[in-house]
Scaffold this active site. Structure first.
Site, PDB file in Angstrom:
ATOM      1  N   ARG A 261      17.161 -28.714 -21.590  1.00 11.20           N
ATOM      2  CA  ARG A 261      17.432 -29.633 -20.476  1.00 11.20           C
ATOM      3  C   ARG A 261      16.276 -30.591 -20.312  1.00 11.20           C
ATOM      4  O   ARG A 261      15.117 -30.181 -20.247  1.00 11.20           O
ATOM      5  CB  ARG A 261      17.636 -28.834 -19.181  1.00 11.20           C
ATOM      6  CG  ARG A 261      18.799 -27.877 -19.316  1.00 11.20           C
ATOM      7  CD  ARG A 261      19.047 -27.083 -18.070  1.00 11.20           C
ATOM      8  NE  ARG A 261      20.143 -26.148 -18.324  1.00 11.20           N
ATOM      9  CZ  ARG A 261      20.652 -25.312 -17.438  1.00 11.20           C
ATOM     10  NH1 ARG A 261      20.155 -25.291 -16.215  1.00 11.20           N
ATOM     11  NH2 ARG A 261      21.637 -24.508 -17.756  1.00 11.20           N
ATOM     12  N   ARG A 276       9.987 -24.417 -14.357  1.00  8.66           N
ATOM     13  CA  ARG A 276      11.010 -25.396 -14.731  1.00  8.66           C
ATOM     14  C   ARG A 276      10.621 -25.972 -16.088  1.00  8.66           C
ATOM     15  O   ARG A 276       9.602 -26.649 -16.207  1.00  8.66           O
ATOM     16  CB  ARG A 276      11.096 -26.507 -13.689  1.00  8.66           C
ATOM     17  CG  ARG A 276      12.168 -27.543 -13.974  1.00  8.66           C
ATOM     18  CD  ARG A 276      12.167 -28.639 -12.943  1.00  8.66           C
ATOM     19  NE  ARG A 276      12.582 -28.130 -11.628  1.00  8.66           N
ATOM     20  CZ  ARG A 276      13.848 -27.984 -11.251  1.00  8.66           C
ATOM     21  NH1 ARG A 276      14.817 -28.322 -12.073  1.00  8.66           N
ATOM     22  NH2 ARG A 276      14.137 -27.528 -10.067  1.00  8.66           N
ATOM     23  N   GLU A 348      15.838 -19.275  -8.731  1.00  6.15           N
ATOM     24  CA  GLU A 348      17.207 -19.147  -9.213  1.00  6.15           C
ATOM     25  C   GLU A 348      17.204 -18.650 -10.662  1.00  6.15           C
ATOM     26  O   GLU A 348      16.605 -19.272 -11.536  1.00  6.15           O
ATOM     27  CB  GLU A 348      17.900 -20.507  -9.120  1.00  6.15           C
ATOM     28  CG  GLU A 348      19.337 -20.464  -9.588  1.00  6.15           C
ATOM     29  CD  GLU A 348      19.924 -21.875  -9.740  1.00  6.15           C
ATOM     30  OE1 GLU A 348      19.523 -22.774  -8.989  1.00  6.15           O
ATOM     31  OE2 GLU A 348      20.766 -22.041 -10.640  1.00  6.15           O
ATOM     32  N   SER A 351      23.568 -18.650 -11.964  1.00  9.83           N
ATOM     33  CA  SER A 351      24.521 -19.434 -11.219  1.00  9.83           C
ATOM     34  C   SER A 351      25.872 -18.986 -11.735  1.00  9.83           C
ATOM     35  O   SER A 351      26.160 -19.158 -12.908  1.00  9.83           O
ATOM     36  CB  SER A 351      24.299 -20.903 -11.572  1.00  9.83           C
ATOM     37  OG  SER A 351      24.318 -21.689 -10.442  1.00  9.83           O
ATOM     38  N   ARG A 390      12.339 -17.226 -15.496  1.00  7.06           N
ATOM     39  CA  ARG A 390      12.055 -16.873 -14.109  1.00  7.06           C
ATOM     40  C   ARG A 390      12.132 -15.362 -13.898  1.00  7.06           C
ATOM     41  O   ARG A 390      11.480 -14.825 -13.000  1.00  7.06           O
ATOM     42  CB  ARG A 390      13.015 -17.609 -13.176  1.00  7.06           C
ATOM     43  CG  ARG A 390      12.728 -19.110 -13.196  1.00  7.06           C
ATOM     44  CD  ARG A 390      13.735 -19.903 -12.423  1.00  7.06           C
ATOM     45  NE  ARG A 390      13.539 -21.333 -12.610  1.00  7.06           N
ATOM     46  CZ  ARG A 390      14.461 -22.249 -12.302  1.00  7.06           C
ATOM     47  NH1 ARG A 390      15.622 -21.877 -11.802  1.00  7.06           N
ATOM     48  NH2 ARG A 390      14.214 -23.520 -12.497  1.00  7.06           N
TER      49      ARG A 390
END
Length: 426
Positions: A261, A276, A348, A351, A390
């Site tokens: 990403r 991130r 997070e 999802s 994470r």
RNA sequence: GGAGAGGUGGCCGAGUUGGCUUAAGGCAGCUGCCUGCUAAGCAGUUGUCCCGUUAAAUCGGGACCCCGGGUUCGAAUCCCGGCCUCUCCGCCA
């Protein structure tokens, strides 16, 4: 995408969905184009009928050795007109498709209305936050100290935003991957896949990454291939353009892949260490299910992901996303957020979304409910089970000791040669 | 990367002098009939999408023989481009 007929007949619902999701799609233009399309279709199909019938007559005349030149001349005109109309039609349909791809999925009635992240609702919490009687270190400090993260050299290799585990850190990451895959395949019944991590344009459109998010993707321009942002892309496209048998549903798949990403919009905040990054590893879960059971399947998908965190002993919370934070293609979505003591934040790590038939329509994935019945679109779901960086942060930070070592979660030890603590090297 | 072959319905497989071929034949599936036996025989049937029609089942029309263009009154069938598969050679992990 949504069914055009559905949009036509439920324009108020769709408009509301567009607004609640903060999207921008021009329904009025859509309806105008649709009207034109059907008008053109009527005209051109009539002419085609004439042409088909006349062509048969011509064939018959020729067979009887009679003169057909008059009819042939007439048909030349007709054919010319048909090709004109056909190209107009193609244009209108392309426009229609383009607009249709900008219409978001409709949020499920149970989804809270809201503008953004702050309106998401915590629906449950699990585990106790670690009480450390010393000031916990952030993972990047521990990572350097114990030589399990080598952030500086990752930057040398690929630039800012790329990270790397090394030594016992790499072992820990590999252990996590194997642990997750084992739980999902052996205990939860998912079929393991090791898919290509480059994907064609058609696949990216099916799952909804394109056209909206093209700027966030890494592209191999020469071959028009995309580095997948998630294994959701290859897994969901597994059954693209297929009609599945009802008795083979539900289908569960899991895959470990790197994910890419560009994270183009995010500077500064929460980017330290592994928080991130441009490339990360993830174990993904994807389901193909019958429409009537999809929301039930979403609940069990979330449970499958939660179990990973529970077995690792990581405290987390589950939030249901409000309409404004819900992604373009999703009908409903739960986020799993793990607590990390060093950065003192919830991060997070998963999802889990139900797309209902939104992706299935784009990807043309159907099933036949009964042997002779008309095929209908399946529902697709996916969720991370879970993302690695994470989770690593939480393990490193929550299980650290005052001495600066890390206690390895018990479930991972068999995967790490029974290593129970990561201490100073020596 | 070089040379050759090919991509047809759920599957196998005809169709390449353009014209009742959406498409023979076979398998599989479904529906009847018959047969008393883990099976066979006979007959019928069997795709998808779109537009219109009907309360609905339905009916009418259009499209689809890898994809996109072209030639033609008319293309699975001819021409061009692309994608993919297979075989052989080369190169490489």
């Amino acid at each position: 995408m949504l069914d055009l007929k559905f949009i036509r007949e439920n324009s108020e619902i769709v408009k509301e969905a567009i607004q609640n999701k903060g999207e921008d799609a021009d329904l009025d233009l859509l309806f105008k184009r649709d009207e034109v399309r059907r008008q053109l279709l009527k005209e051109v199909e009539n002419l085609k009928r004439v042409r088909n019938q006349t062509s048969e007559q011509i064939a018959q005349l020729k067979k009887d050795k009679k003169d057909a030149s008059k009819l042939m001349a007439e048909m030349k005109e007709v054919s010319h007109r048909i090709s004109e109309l056909d190209s107009e039609l193609r244009e209108v349909e392309a426009e229609l498709e383009k607009i249709l791809l900008t219409v978001p999925n409709i949020p499920h009635p149970s989804v809270p209305i809201g503008a953004g992240e702050e309106d998401n609702v915590v629906i449950r919490e699990w585990g106790e936050l670690p009480h450390l009687d010393f000031t916990p270190r952030p993972h990047w400090e521990l990572g350097e100290m114990l030589n399990i993260l080598d952030l500086a050299r990752a930057v040398k290799l690929a630039g800012s935003g790329f990270v790397m585990t090394i030594g016992r850190g790499a072992l820990l990451e590999r252990a996590l991957i194997n642990f997750m895959l084992d739980i999902h395949t052996r205990k939860h019944g998912y079929c393991e896949v090791l898919p290509p991590i480059l994907s064609g344009r058609a696949s990216m459109v099916s799952t909804g990454q394109l056209p909206k998010l093209e700027y966030d993707m890494y592209v191999v321009e020469k071959d028009d291939l995309f580095l997948i942002p998630t294994a959701e892309v290859p897994l969901t496209n597994l059954h693209r353009d297929e009609i599945l048998k009802a008795e083979e549903l539900p289908l569960y798949y899991t895959a470990f892949t790197p994910c890419f990403r560009r994270e183009s919009g995010s500077y500064g905040k929460d980017t330290r260490g592994l928080m991130r990054v441009h490339e990360f590893n993830k174990v993904e879960l994807v389901k193909f299910v019958k429409p009537q059971s999809s929301h039930q399947e979403l609940e069990s998908l979330v449970k499958d992901a939660e179990e990973i965190l529970q077995l690792l002993g990581l405290p987390y919370r589950v939030r249901v996303l409000c309409t404004g934070d819900l992604s373009f293609a999703a009908s409903k979505c739960y986020d799993l957020e793990v607590y990390a003591a060093g950065v003192d934040k919830y991060l997070e790590v998963s999802s889990c979304s139900n797309y209902e038939d939104f992706q299935a329509r784009r990807a043309n994935i159907r099933c036949r409910p009964l042997p002779k019945a008309k095929p209908e679109f399946v529902h697709t779901l996916n969720g991370s089970g879970v993302a690695l960086p994470r989770t690593l942060i939480a393990i490193i930070e929550n299980f650290q000791t005052e001495r600066g070592t890390i206690i390895v979660p018990e479930v991972l030890r068999p995967y790490m040669g029974n290593l129970d603590e990561i201490g100073p090297e020596g």
